[in-house]
Scaffold this active site. Structure first.
Site, PDB file in Angstrom:
ATOM      1  N   TYR A 125       0.840  -1.219   0.000  1.00 58.72           N
ATOM      2  CA  TYR A 125       0.000   0.000   0.000  1.00 58.72           C
ATOM      3  C   TYR A 125       0.871   1.264   0.000  1.00 58.72           C
ATOM      4  CZ  TYR A 125      -3.439   3.426   1.767  1.00 58.72           C
ATOM      5  OH  TYR A 125      -4.236   4.534   1.935  1.00 58.72           O
ATOM      6  N   LYS A 129       1.349   4.121  -3.058  1.00 63.63           N
ATOM      7  CA  LYS A 129       1.131   5.552  -2.783  1.00 63.63           C
ATOM      8  C   LYS A 129       2.387   6.363  -3.129  1.00 63.63           C
ATOM      9  CE  LYS A 129      -3.094   5.621  -1.207  1.00 63.63           C
ATOM     10  NZ  LYS A 129      -4.130   6.154  -2.089  1.00 63.63           N
TER      11      LYS A 129
HETATM   12  N1  LIG Z   1      -9.201   5.279   4.860  1.00 62.31           N
HETATM   13  C1  LIG Z   1      -8.187   5.846   5.491  1.00 62.31           C
HETATM   14  O1  LIG Z   1      -8.096   5.847   6.740  1.00 62.31           O
HETATM   15  C2  LIG Z   1      -7.113   6.550   4.688  1.00 62.31           C
HETATM   16  C3  LIG Z   1      -5.986   7.040   5.334  1.00 62.31           C
HETATM   17  C4  LIG Z   1      -5.021   7.725   4.593  1.00 62.31           C
HETATM   18  C5  LIG Z   1      -5.186   7.916   3.237  1.00 62.31           C
HETATM   19  N2  LIG Z   1      -6.292   7.416   2.613  1.00 62.31           N
HETATM   20  C6  LIG Z   1      -6.416   7.656   1.163  1.00 62.31           C
HETATM   21  O2  LIG Z   1      -7.277   8.767   0.984  1.00 62.31           O
HETATM   22  C7  LIG Z   1      -7.903   8.684  -0.305  1.00 62.31           C
HETATM   23  C8  LIG Z   1      -9.374   8.972  -0.154  1.00 62.31           C
HETATM   24  O3  LIG Z   1      -9.893   8.034   0.773  1.00 62.31           O
HETATM   25  P1  LIG Z   1     -11.452   7.986   1.104  1.00 62.31           P
HETATM   26  O4  LIG Z   1     -11.586   7.102   2.298  1.00 62.31           O
HETATM   27  O5  LIG Z   1     -12.013   9.369   1.101  1.00 62.31           O
HETATM   28  O6  LIG Z   1     -11.971   7.195  -0.182  1.00 62.31           O
HETATM   29  P2  LIG Z   1     -13.399   6.503  -0.389  1.00 62.31           P
HETATM   30  O7  LIG Z   1     -14.388   7.050   0.564  1.00 62.31           O
HETATM   31  O8  LIG Z   1     -13.183   5.030  -0.407  1.00 62.31           O
HETATM   32  O9  LIG Z   1     -13.777   7.010  -1.849  1.00 62.31           O
HETATM   33  C9  LIG Z   1     -13.029   6.590  -2.934  1.00 62.31           C
HETATM   34  C10 LIG Z   1     -13.477   7.274  -4.197  1.00 62.31           C
HETATM   35  O10 LIG Z   1     -12.807   6.631  -5.288  1.00 62.31           O
HETATM   36  C11 LIG Z   1     -13.774   6.190  -6.229  1.00 62.31           C
HETATM   37  N3  LIG Z   1     -13.385   4.928  -6.841  1.00 62.31           N
HETATM   38  C12 LIG Z   1     -12.995   3.789  -6.217  1.00 62.31           C
HETATM   39  N4  LIG Z   1     -12.791   2.826  -7.131  1.00 62.31           N
HETATM   40  C13 LIG Z   1     -13.087   3.351  -8.342  1.00 62.31           C
HETATM   41  C14 LIG Z   1     -13.066   2.850  -9.674  1.00 62.31           C
HETATM   42  N5  LIG Z   1     -12.717   1.595  -9.943  1.00 62.31           N
HETATM   43  N6  LIG Z   1     -13.426   3.674 -10.674  1.00 62.31           N
HETATM   44  C15 LIG Z   1     -13.786   4.939 -10.418  1.00 62.31           C
HETATM   45  N7  LIG Z   1     -13.821   5.498  -9.181  1.00 62.31           N
HETATM   46  C16 LIG Z   1     -13.481   4.694  -8.154  1.00 62.31           C
HETATM   47  C17 LIG Z   1     -15.042   5.969  -5.427  1.00 62.31           C
HETATM   48  O11 LIG Z   1     -16.146   6.016  -6.317  1.00 62.31           O
HETATM   49  P3  LIG Z   1     -17.447   5.089  -6.085  1.00 62.31           P
HETATM   50  O12 LIG Z   1     -18.263   5.810  -5.026  1.00 62.31           O
HETATM   51  O13 LIG Z   1     -18.074   5.062  -7.413  1.00 62.31           O
HETATM   52  O14 LIG Z   1     -16.950   3.756  -5.592  1.00 62.31           O
HETATM   53  C18 LIG Z   1     -14.991   7.142  -4.455  1.00 62.31           C
HETATM   54  O15 LIG Z   1     -15.461   8.311  -5.041  1.00 62.31           O
HETATM   55  C19 LIG Z   1      -7.574   7.300  -0.845  1.00 62.31           C
HETATM   56  O16 LIG Z   1      -6.569   7.407  -1.810  1.00 62.31           O
HETATM   57  C20 LIG Z   1      -7.052   6.540   0.372  1.00 62.31           C
HETATM   58  O17 LIG Z   1      -6.093   5.564   0.028  1.00 62.31           O
HETATM   59  C21 LIG Z   1      -7.267   6.747   3.305  1.00 62.31           C
END
Ligand SMILES: NC(=O)c1ccc[n+]([C@@H]2O[C@H](COP(=O)([O-])OP(=O)(O)OC[C@H]3O[C@@H](n4cnc5c(N)ncnc54)[C@H](OP(=O)(O)O)[C@@H]3O)[C@@H](O)[C@H]2O)c1
Length: 222
Positions: A125, A129
């Site tokens: 992961y 990134k």
């Molecule tokens: N979760 C954590 O604690 C954490 C911590 C640090 C960093 N991050 C990073 O922060 C970023 C944002 O995280 P988040 O939790 O806000 O993300 P999220 O809620 O999971 O939303 C992800 C977005 O990406 C889109 N997406 C996913 N797969 C797709 C595909 N195959 N084609 C088109 N669109 C797609 C989703 O669209 P749909 O609604 O259509 O699925 C959604 O709009 C990510 O890069 C994640 O790795 C997360």
């Protein structure tokens, strides 16, 4: 000053949803273009939605023009189904979006990455990134801003038990996030979105990296 246009990727997600709210309610932007694979239920005079399959980004992105690109895309290996499917969402799509939007005149690119991003990491992961940060840095945007949040807090539509559990544990021990541990403190997703828009508006240019505690301090100063 002429108003700017923003392009948002991931507007249906946790950080992306907050970005969408901030972008629509900030007078700095006259138009918000959201590229989605499923339509958003939200209607707003400034919002233009483009529905497309992300396997074919060329068509929409050669026509959508924007000054600032907000990339909040992401998935998990579990949700994507495999490491390669995860890489496609977290590396291939953002990199292609960067290249195509730059070719179409974008000036600034804002990428949500993650704490620990490192192209040389032995953790898959963190490595992906780090690789996406590196690939987009090579594109040559006037401004490339990387946001590396720690564990995200906020209300999701889907259940992610391990993140929910982690969030609760970390919140309980929040007094312990001091000194070198401060950067691991979980962060509200709306704080990340807020910092992204503030940084874009300041037009700092160059490549800038915002670690989680820096993002938090931008939000706290607001
Ligand atoms: N979760 C954590 O604690 C954490 C911590 C640090 C960093 N991050 C990073 O922060 C970023 C944002 O995280 P988040 O939790 O806000 O993300 P999220 O809620 O999971 O939303 C992800 C977005 O990406 C889109 N997406 C996913 N797969 C797709 C595909 N195959 N084609 C088109 N669109 C797609 C989703 O669209 P749909 O609604 O259509 O699925 C959604 O709009 C990510 O890069 C994640 O790795 C997360």
């Amino acid at each position: 000053m002429p108003k700017k246009k923003a392009l948002l990727l991931g507007g249906s997600g946790l950080i992306g949803g907050h970005c969408l709210d901030y972008l629509l309610n900030d007078g700095y932007y006259s138009q918000v273009e959201a590229l989605v694979r499923r339509p958003l239920s939200l209607k707003h005079p400034k919002l233009v939605q483009h529905q497309a399959s992300f396997d074919q980004l060329k068509d929409p992105l050669t026509t959508i023009q924007a000054n600032d690109v907000y990339c909040c895309l992401g998935t998990t290996i579990k949700k994507a189904g495999s490491k390669s499917a995860f890489r496609e969402v977290d590396f291939t799509y953002p990199t292609e979006i960067a290249k195509l939007s730059l070719a179409n005149g974008a000036e600034q690119f804002l990428l949500v990455s993650a704490i620990g991003a490192n192209p040389n990491s032995s953790i898959f992961y963190n490595r992906v990134k780090g690789e996406v940060e590196q690939a987009i840095a090579q594109c040559g945007f006037q401004g490339f801003y990387i946001f590396r949040p720690s564990l995200l807090l906020g209300k999701r539509q889907e259940r992610r038990p391990s993140e929910e559990f982690g969030g609760k544990v970390f919140q309980f021990f929040s007094f312990g996030f001091k000194g070198p541990l401060k950067k691991y403190k979980p962060i509200e997703s709306k704080a990340v979105a807020f910092a992204m828009i503030e940084i874009a508006k300041e037009q700092r240019y160059g490549k800038q990296i915002y670690e989680s505690q820096h993002i938090q301090s931008i939000y706290d100063q607001s």
